[in-house]
Design a protein around this motif. Structure first.
Motif, mmCIF file in Angstrom:
data_model
loop_
_atom_site.group_PDB
_atom_site.id
_atom_site.type_symbol
_atom_site.label_atom_id
_atom_site.label_comp_id
_atom_site.label_asym_id
_atom_site.label_seq_id
_atom_site.Cartn_x
_atom_site.Cartn_y
_atom_site.Cartn_z
ATOM 1 N N UNK A 106 0.838 -1.202 0.000
ATOM 2 C CA UNK A 106 0.000 0.000 0.000
ATOM 3 C C UNK A 106 0.869 1.246 0.000
ATOM 4 N N UNK A 107 0.313 2.307 -0.583
ATOM 5 C CA UNK A 107 0.966 3.620 -0.558
ATOM 6 C C UNK A 107 0.145 4.519 0.353
ATOM 7 N N UNK A 108 0.335 4.332 1.639
ATOM 8 C CA UNK A 108 -0.405 5.067 2.668
ATOM 9 C C UNK A 108 0.563 5.420 3.792
ATOM 10 N N UNK A 109 0.044 6.065 4.808
ATOM 11 C CA UNK A 109 0.898 6.438 5.938
ATOM 12 C C UNK A 109 1.306 5.233 6.766
ATOM 13 N N UNK A 110 0.492 4.188 6.742
ATOM 14 C CA UNK A 110 0.822 2.994 7.527
ATOM 15 C C UNK A 110 1.080 1.773 6.655
ATOM 16 N N UNK A 111 1.240 1.995 5.328
ATOM 17 C CA UNK A 111 1.485 0.887 4.421
ATOM 18 C C UNK A 111 2.906 0.884 3.887
ATOM 19 N N UNK A 112 3.301 -0.257 3.311
ATOM 20 C CA UNK A 112 4.631 -0.419 2.742
ATOM 21 C C UNK A 112 4.539 -1.199 1.440
ATOM 22 N N UNK A 113 5.528 -1.011 0.579
ATOM 23 C CA UNK A 113 5.617 -1.771 -0.664
ATOM 24 C C UNK A 113 7.077 -2.188 -0.859
ATOM 25 N N UNK A 114 7.366 -3.418 -0.493
ATOM 26 C CA UNK A 114 8.694 -4.016 -0.583
ATOM 27 C C UNK A 114 9.758 -3.180 0.153
ATOM 28 N N UNK A 115 9.612 -3.042 1.460
ATOM 29 C CA UNK A 115 10.637 -2.340 2.235
ATOM 30 C C UNK A 115 11.944 -3.118 2.199
ATOM 31 N N UNK A 116 13.060 -2.389 2.211
ATOM 32 C CA UNK A 116 14.350 -3.083 2.113
ATOM 33 C C UNK A 116 15.247 -2.696 3.289
#
Length: 478
Positions: A106-116
């Motif tokens: 997700x692209x939100x304040x509490x979401x992530x998309x493939x954190x590294x």
């Protein structure tokens, strides 16, 4: 003389942290994400104890808690400081998801998309390279965040809902396309490796910056609007990992140039400044690949230790190689330490406690302990000595040394710390009996004591680990 010096060096080596604490191809001592040290697979089920291709890890210097970027599950897991070094331990909290079984991007304040990559600063702020969202998120007081908590700040994007622009969009000072490496210093500076734009950005006083603020400086490019790949002392080609040592040197894993660059006094470097040293290549213009003690293949990350050792995640060679006293090494020097393989020319693919399938970010959890994120092994392996349990402190035992019994009865009272139980015995024979009350505040009631006699009462405080403290009370019966 030479023989004497060699012998002396051998005697001193075990006392030097990082030199004698790691041995070639040693086994991991624990692993997160797997039930044992032989398993290196994802079972298809998400939970608090599972990992799905983790690529980042970091240790909170304020609490000792460990954070893991569980990339394919689009989340960051947090482990309690004690659980973090126990094989198969469950995480205590999750960021990027509302629970331990969700894996939505997700692209939100509490979401992530493939954190590294991850970095935790001295104030306990967690910085997350949220790669596919093209941003770096900041979580204040990360050690206490609840599941699915909101981020407190963002760099690389103007707000928490903007998606990254095309790679072909003009390069700017305030937007990142795919950040993949993070490092920081005690003064609050944050460095961000932006892979596809071949640069490393520096944000001064990063935690105080407004969302989407401009970077203050850049390495790898002469300006904050350039993005050309280069193979020179000032150029970069897909930089991935970053690490900052205690002397302020920035180490950059310059992946597609198969090298690691060293920038001394990084905080003062001007835009496009030259590097001061290189590992993995003999000079600043070579970009060869190889499988030796001095060669690399697309290094993914770099980790500077507290003892001056620098570890390089030579991922494609399935190994972690270490350079002791790295800042003093000549360009292209040989590595001294090796994990994941039996020798510097081996590239064996295997599973088990000593194996690394594709090591990525590593983090020091102490001078002699390394955590290594291994996404192909779906685990974070821990290399280093098994901690020796601290012996339990002896219990204290406080009471009066003398007492008087009247009409054959007396109550003895006392206190204790660290004790699990209090027992007593009158005289020198017979079994010990438990005292009443708690171990911290106990009482012993004695009755039917013969008048005109003196009795010795032995009292013992015992910890759960068997440590004891003993005292004797003299009771005079009137």
């Amino acid at each position: 003389m030479k023989i004497l010096l060699t012998a002396l060096a051998a005697l001193l080596a075990p006392a030097l942290p990082g030199l004698a604490s790691f041995t070639t191809n040693e086994s991991a001592t624990s692993a997160l994400g797997q039930p044992d040290l032989d398993t290196m697979s994802f079972n298809g089920t998400l939970g608090a104890a599972n990992l799905n291709a983790p690529t980042g890890c970091a240790v909170d210097p304020t609490t000792g808690k460990v954070f893991v970027a569980d990339t394919s599950a689009h989340r960051v897991l947090r482990y309690a400081s004690a659980d973090a070094y126990t094989t198969g331990a469950a995480a205590e909290a999750v960021l990027g998801q509302g629970n331990f079984t969700s894996s939505n991007n997700a692209t939100t304040r509490n979401g992530l998309d493939r954190p590294s990559a991850l970095y935790v600063d001295k104030a306990g702020r967690l910085w997350v390279a949220d790669t596919e969202n093209g941003r770096v998120l900041r979580f204040d007081r990360a050690a206490t965040k609840a599941n699915g908590a909101n981020a407190d700040g963002v760099l690389g994007q103007p707000d928490f809902t903007s998606t990254r622009l095309s790679i072909f969009t003009a390069t700017t000072a305030n937007q990142t396309y795919n950040p993949g490496g993070l490092a920081g210093d005690a003064a609050g500076r944050l460095w961000v490796a932006e892979q596809s734009r071949n640069r490393v950005l520096r944000f001064d006083n990063a935690a105080a910056k407004a969302n989407g603020a401009n970077a203050d400086a850049v390495l790898g490019q002469t300006s904050l609007t350039a993005r050309f790949a280069g193979t020179s002392s000032s150029g970069l080609y897909l930089p991935q990992g970053l690490s900052l040592d205690s002397a302020g040197r920035l180490w950059v894993a310059d992946s597609n140039n198969s090298r690691v660059l060293r920038f001394d006094s990084a905080a003062t470097k001007a835009n496009g400044a030259d590097a001061d040293g290189v590992l993995g290549q003999p000079d600043f213009t070579a970009s060869n690949i190889g499988l030796t003690a001095s060669a690399l293949v697309n290094p993914y990350s770099v980790t500077a230790g507290p003892d001056g050792t620098v570890w390089i995640s030579d991922s494609s060679n399935r190994r972690l190689i270490g350079f002791t006293n790295a800042a003093s090494k000549t360009n292209g020097a040989d590595a001294d330490l090796l994990l994941g393989q039996s020798n510097f020319t081996s590239k064996q693919v295997s599973t088990g406690p000593s194996s690394l399938l594709f090591p990525v970010q590593a983090a020091f959890a102490g001078p002699n302990t390394l955590l290594v994120a291994d996404p192909q092994g779906n685990r974070v392996a821990r290399f280093g000595p098994v901690p020796t349990p601290t012996p339990a402190a002896k219990p204290t035992l406080t009471t009066a040394a003398k007492a008087t019994a009247r009409k054959g009865a007396v109550t003895l009272k006392g206190t204790s710390t660290n004790a699990a139980r209090i027992t007593y015995r009158v005289g020198s024979k017979g079994a010990f009996k438990p005292a009443a009350g708690s171990a911290a505040a106990w009482t012993i009631k004695l009755t039917k004591l013969a008048a005109g006699k003196t009795f010795k009462v032995t009292i013992i405080a015992t910890t759960s680990g068997g440590q004891t403290t003993q005292t004797t009370v003299t009771v005079k019966s009137l």
